[in-house]
Structures are given as structure tokens and as C-alpha cells.
Design a protein around this motif. Structure first.
Motif, PDB file in Angstrom:
ATOM      1  N   LYS A  19      53.781   8.124  -4.382  1.00  0.00           N
ATOM      2  CA  LYS A  19      52.681   7.358  -3.798  1.00  0.00           C
ATOM      3  C   LYS A  19      51.364   8.080  -4.051  1.00  0.00           C
ATOM      4  CE  LYS A  19      55.464   5.425  -0.018  1.00  0.00           C
ATOM      5  NZ  LYS A  19      55.605   5.302   1.455  1.00  0.00           N
ATOM      6  N   VAL A  20      50.364   7.314  -4.429  1.00  0.00           N
ATOM      7  CA  VAL A  20      49.039   7.892  -4.681  1.00  0.00           C
ATOM      8  C   VAL A  20      48.519   8.593  -3.434  1.00  0.00           C
ATOM      9  CG1 VAL A  20      46.641   7.361  -5.278  1.00  0.00           C
ATOM     10  CG2 VAL A  20      48.508   6.195  -6.470  1.00  0.00           C
ATOM     11  N   ALA A  21      48.756   8.007  -2.273  1.00  0.00           N
ATOM     12  CA  ALA A  21      48.238   8.572  -1.022  1.00  0.00           C
ATOM     13  C   ALA A  21      48.805   9.953  -0.749  1.00  0.00           C
ATOM     14  CB  ALA A  21      48.562   7.641   0.148  1.00  0.00           C
ATOM     15  N   ASP A  22      49.981  10.247  -1.302  1.00  0.00           N
ATOM     16  CA  ASP A  22      50.587  11.568  -1.118  1.00  0.00           C
ATOM     17  C   ASP A  22      50.280  12.515  -2.274  1.00  0.00           C
ATOM     18  OD1 ASP A  22      51.787  10.827   1.306  1.00  0.00           O
ATOM     19  OD2 ASP A  22      53.553  10.034   0.277  1.00  0.00           O
ATOM     20  N   PHE A  23      50.346  11.987  -3.495  1.00  0.00           N
ATOM     21  CA  PHE A  23      50.227  12.849  -4.668  1.00  0.00           C
ATOM     22  C   PHE A  23      48.778  13.246  -4.953  1.00  0.00           C
ATOM     23  CE2 PHE A  23      51.523  13.424  -9.391  1.00  0.00           C
ATOM     24  CZ  PHE A  23      51.841  14.755  -9.169  1.00  0.00           C
ATOM     25  N   ALA A  24      47.846  12.318  -4.768  1.00  0.00           N
ATOM     26  CA  ALA A  24      46.435  12.625  -5.073  1.00  0.00           C
ATOM     27  C   ALA A  24      45.903  13.805  -4.263  1.00  0.00           C
ATOM     28  CB  ALA A  24      45.573  11.383  -4.870  1.00  0.00           C
ATOM     29  N   PRO A  25      46.179  13.901  -2.959  1.00  0.00           N
ATOM     30  CA  PRO A  25      45.694  15.073  -2.207  1.00  0.00           C
ATOM     31  C   PRO A  25      46.277  16.392  -2.716  1.00  0.00           C
ATOM     32  CG  PRO A  25      46.292  13.317  -0.691  1.00  0.00           C
ATOM     33  CD  PRO A  25      46.785  12.902  -2.042  1.00  0.00           C
ATOM     34  N   ILE A  26      47.522  16.361  -3.197  1.00  0.00           N
ATOM     35  CA  ILE A  26      48.130  17.559  -3.759  1.00  0.00           C
ATOM     36  C   ILE A  26      47.386  17.979  -5.019  1.00  0.00           C
ATOM     37  CG2 ILE A  26      50.229  18.484  -4.828  1.00  0.00           C
ATOM     38  CD1 ILE A  26      51.838  16.662  -2.918  1.00  0.00           C
ATOM     39  N   ILE A  27      47.069  17.000  -5.839  1.00  0.00           N
ATOM     40  CA  ILE A  27      46.330  17.278  -7.082  1.00  0.00           C
ATOM     41  C   ILE A  27      44.942  17.832  -6.772  1.00  0.00           C
ATOM     42  CG2 ILE A  27      45.342  16.213  -9.153  1.00  0.00           C
ATOM     43  CD1 ILE A  27      47.669  14.143  -8.954  1.00  0.00           C
ATOM     44  N   HIS A  28      44.286  17.268  -5.787  1.00  0.00           N
ATOM     45  CA  HIS A  28      42.957  17.750  -5.413  1.00  0.00           C
ATOM     46  C   HIS A  28      43.036  19.176  -4.861  1.00  0.00           C
ATOM     47  CE1 HIS A  28      40.096  14.359  -5.879  1.00  0.00           C
ATOM     48  NE2 HIS A  28      41.236  13.628  -5.912  1.00  0.00           N
ATOM     49  N   ALA A  29      44.076  19.459  -4.084  1.00  0.00           N
ATOM     50  CA  ALA A  29      44.251  20.813  -3.547  1.00  0.00           C
ATOM     51  C   ALA A  29      44.443  21.804  -4.686  1.00  0.00           C
ATOM     52  CB  ALA A  29      45.429  20.858  -2.595  1.00  0.00           C
ATOM     53  N   LEU A  30      45.184  21.421  -5.713  1.00  0.00           N
ATOM     54  CA  LEU A  30      45.383  22.296  -6.866  1.00  0.00           C
ATOM     55  C   LEU A  30      44.077  22.514  -7.618  1.00  0.00           C
ATOM     56  CD1 LEU A  30      47.210  23.913  -8.719  1.00  0.00           C
ATOM     57  CD2 LEU A  30      47.842  21.761  -9.872  1.00  0.00           C
ATOM     58  N   ALA A  31      43.303  21.436  -7.772  1.00  0.00           N
ATOM     59  CA  ALA A  31      42.022  21.556  -8.477  1.00  0.00           C
ATOM     60  C   ALA A  31      41.074  22.521  -7.770  1.00  0.00           C
ATOM     61  CB  ALA A  31      41.371  20.175  -8.596  1.00  0.00           C
ATOM     62  N   GLN A  32      41.179  22.593  -6.448  1.00  0.00           N
ATOM     63  CA  GLN A  32      40.283  23.442  -5.668  1.00  0.00           C
ATOM     64  C   GLN A  32      40.793  24.869  -5.492  1.00  0.00           C
ATOM     65  OE1 GLN A  32      39.897  21.178  -2.038  1.00  0.00           O
ATOM     66  NE2 GLN A  32      39.035  19.392  -3.117  1.00  0.00           N
ATOM     67  N   SER A  33      42.003  25.129  -5.977  1.00  0.00           N
ATOM     68  CA  SER A  33      42.594  26.465  -5.781  1.00  0.00           C
ATOM     69  C   SER A  33      42.055  27.484  -6.786  1.00  0.00           C
ATOM     70  CB  SER A  33      44.108  26.378  -5.896  1.00  0.00           C
ATOM     71  OG  SER A  33      44.498  26.018  -7.213  1.00  0.00           O
ATOM     72  N   ASN A  49      41.939   8.169  -8.926  1.00  0.00           N
ATOM     73  CA  ASN A  49      41.747   9.086  -7.803  1.00  0.00           C
ATOM     74  C   ASN A  49      41.884  10.558  -8.200  1.00  0.00           C
ATOM     75  OD1 ASN A  49      41.593   7.591  -4.978  1.00  0.00           O
ATOM     76  ND2 ASN A  49      42.955   6.393  -6.299  1.00  0.00           N
ATOM     77  N   LEU A  50      41.791  10.844  -9.494  1.00  0.00           N
ATOM     78  CA  LEU A  50      41.909  12.217  -9.956  1.00  0.00           C
ATOM     79  C   LEU A  50      40.567  12.929  -9.883  1.00  0.00           C
ATOM     80  CD1 LEU A  50      44.221  11.869 -13.100  1.00  0.00           C
ATOM     81  CD2 LEU A  50      44.846  12.519 -10.765  1.00  0.00           C
ATOM     82  N   PRO A  51      40.572  14.226  -9.610  1.00  0.00           N
ATOM     83  CA  PRO A  51      39.314  14.978  -9.584  1.00  0.00           C
ATOM     84  C   PRO A  51      38.771  15.180 -10.990  1.00  0.00           C
ATOM     85  CG  PRO A  51      41.173  16.451  -9.301  1.00  0.00           C
ATOM     86  CD  PRO A  51      41.740  15.068  -9.278  1.00  0.00           C
ATOM     87  N   ASP A  52      37.458  15.336 -11.087  1.00  0.00           N
ATOM     88  CA  ASP A  52      36.856  15.666 -12.374  1.00  0.00           C
ATOM     89  C   ASP A  52      37.280  17.077 -12.764  1.00  0.00           C
ATOM     90  OD1 ASP A  52      35.535  13.232 -12.412  1.00  0.00           O
ATOM     91  OD2 ASP A  52      33.759  14.051 -11.407  1.00  0.00           O
ATOM     92  N   ALA A  53      37.590  17.276 -14.034  1.00  0.00           N
ATOM     93  CA  ALA A  53      37.992  18.591 -14.536  1.00  0.00           C
ATOM     94  C   ALA A  53      39.124  19.179 -13.700  1.00  0.00           C
ATOM     95  CB  ALA A  53      36.791  19.539 -14.540  1.00  0.00           C
TER      96      ALA A  53
END
Length: 249
Positions: free
Chosen positions: A235-249, A28-32
Motif C-alpha cells: 500500500k502506498v500509505a505504508d510504503f511511501a513513508p518508509i521511502i521518505h524515512a530512508l531518503a532523510q537518513s 509520492n516519491l521524494p525528490d532525489a
């Protein structure tokens, strides 16, 4: 430019069965996206490295002893951590400073040991609620940084995490302006000590009640290069959105 880092501190949570989430998280990690780091309890380090094999997820520890070896029952050395395949170690966390009476000089010695073993250190700094209310935050942060960080810090061996003690696990989060004030101060202090070329590339993380619903706002803050996440990293359901938010920052 500093690396973006999403680090998860599992604290004293999880068993071998919990490591199944690493594969789910990797899927569930974003590309790059940012560097993703999980720091499980010490007994899980070998298994965590195995579970993360073939993925981009990095593994770190939550503490180490300053000595390379010796009669320190229950402790773990930096070399033993490196032997598991882990590459990071969290040091100076407020729960260690308060619960185990670790002083700045103790943290400094541990960071030196981590570097000697080839580990990158995540140095945690943060003020109490009393210090915040007394407007002593920057004095506390300055003292912890000066006393805890050895000479020789580089973007490769050091990450700094600002974690206000009063926000850890409480649901309370500093305002964006308060986060910016501390992170700008940290960058300036590092610049004075290390020079702009080095300081500008050291990753500065924020930690303290980071959750999916506030991560994007936190990552808007200047000089915030990522997060050190506690409970939400379990939990993936909590951590993955945080990671995606960082990728988009």
C-alpha cells in the motif's frame, strides 16, 4: 557510497489491478530519493514493467531457477525474468530456504544464473529464533554468506538483505544494536572477501516487520542502506513513508 534502496517484496499477493499503486507510489516519491524496487509475483512482471514505465520505479522478481531453460515445470529462468524488463531478483529468502528446502549451494547457483542474465541479485540471509536465542546468529550469517554468494560480487550485481526469520511478518523487530551487529559483521565479511573498495559500495538492506512507525529508527543503524519490505510495500500509505524515512537518513 552504497545506493539507498527501498525494495518491496509482494510475495504471493496482488493481481493486475494491484499495479495501479505503482503510479500512485511514483507520485509520492521524494525528490532525489532512494532507488525504489517492487517485486511482484511472476505472472505480473510484464504488466508491472509496463505500469512503471516513465517512472523511476524498478521491477524485480522473487525467485528464479538456476538453469537457463529446460524441463522444470512451473519454474522461471533468469533470462525469462530479464525478458520482461525486470532488473532484479530476490534469492535465498527464508521462505524459499525453509518452504522449498533451498540450500546455500542452490542459492549460489541461482545467483550465478541471475548474473549471467544481467540481473542484480538480492541475497537474503537470516537466522531463526532458536539460533538467535542460542547466540548463533553471526555463525549462521557467516555460513549463509560464504555458501550462497558466488565469486564476482560487485555493487552493481549484488545487494545483501539481512532478514531475521523470527521478525518476518511477526511484528517483532531486533534492537538497533542487534541490527548494527549483523550489518557491521556483513560489511567486515564482504571486506575480507572482496576488498574494501568493492565491499564499501554494496548495499546492505534490513528486512523484517519494517513499517512506517519504525523505519526512521532502523535507518539510523550503521551500515543499513535500505530495507526489504514485505506487507507494508503493498500500500502506498505504508510504503511511501518508509521511502521518505530512508531518503532523510
Amino acid at each position: 557510497m552504497p545506493r539507498k534502496i527501498a525494495a518491496g517484496n509482494w510475495k504471493m499477493n496482488g493481481t493486475a489491478a494491484s499495479l495501479a499503486m505503482l503510479r500512485d507510489l511514483a507520485a509520492n516519491l521524494p525528490d532525489a530519493g532512494p532507488d525504489v524496487l517492487i517485486c511482484p509475483p511472476a505472472p505480473l512482471l510484464f504488466r508491472a514493467v509496463d505500469a512503471a514505465a516513465g517512472t523511476s520505479i524498478l521491477i524485480g522478481a522473487q525467485d528464479c531457477h538456476a538453469a537457463a531453460s529446460g524441463a522444470y515445470t512451473g519454474d522461471i529462468s533468469a533470462a525469462q525474468i530479464a525478458d520482461t524488463g525486470a532488473t532484479y531478483v530476490i534469492l535465498g529468502h527464508s521462505e524459499r530456504r525453509e518452504g522449498h528446502n533451498e540450500r546455500n549451494r542452490d542459492v549460489r547457483a541461482k545467483i550465478e544464473a541471475a548474473w549471467a542474465a544481467g540481473l542484480a541479485a538480492i541475497l537474503c540471509l537470516g537466522e531463526s529464533l532458536e539460533d538467535r536465542e542460542a547466540d548463533n546468529t553471526l555463525d549462521i550469517i557467516a555460513g549463509q554468506l560464504a555458501g550462497s554468494l558466488p565469486n564476482g560480487a560487485t555493487p552493481e550485481n549484488t545487494v545483501i538483505a539481512y532478514e531475521p526469520i523470527w521478525a518476518i511478518g511477526t511484528g517483532k523487530v531486533p534492537t538497533l544494536a542487534q541490527i548494527v551487529d549483523v550489518h557491521d559483521f556483513l560489511r567486515a565479511e564482504l571486506t575480507d572477501r572482496l576488498g574494501a573498495t568493492t565491499a564499501d559500495d554494496i548495499s546492505l538492506l534490513y528486512g523484517g516487520s519494517v513499517k512506517p512507525d519504525n523505519a526512521a529508527l532502523i535507518f539510523e543503524a550503521r551500515n543499513v542502506d535500505g530495507a526489504l519490505v514485505g506487507g507494508a510495500s503493498l500500500k502506498v500509505a505504508d510504503f511511501a513513508p518508509i521511502i521518505h524515512a530512508l531518503a532523510q537518513s
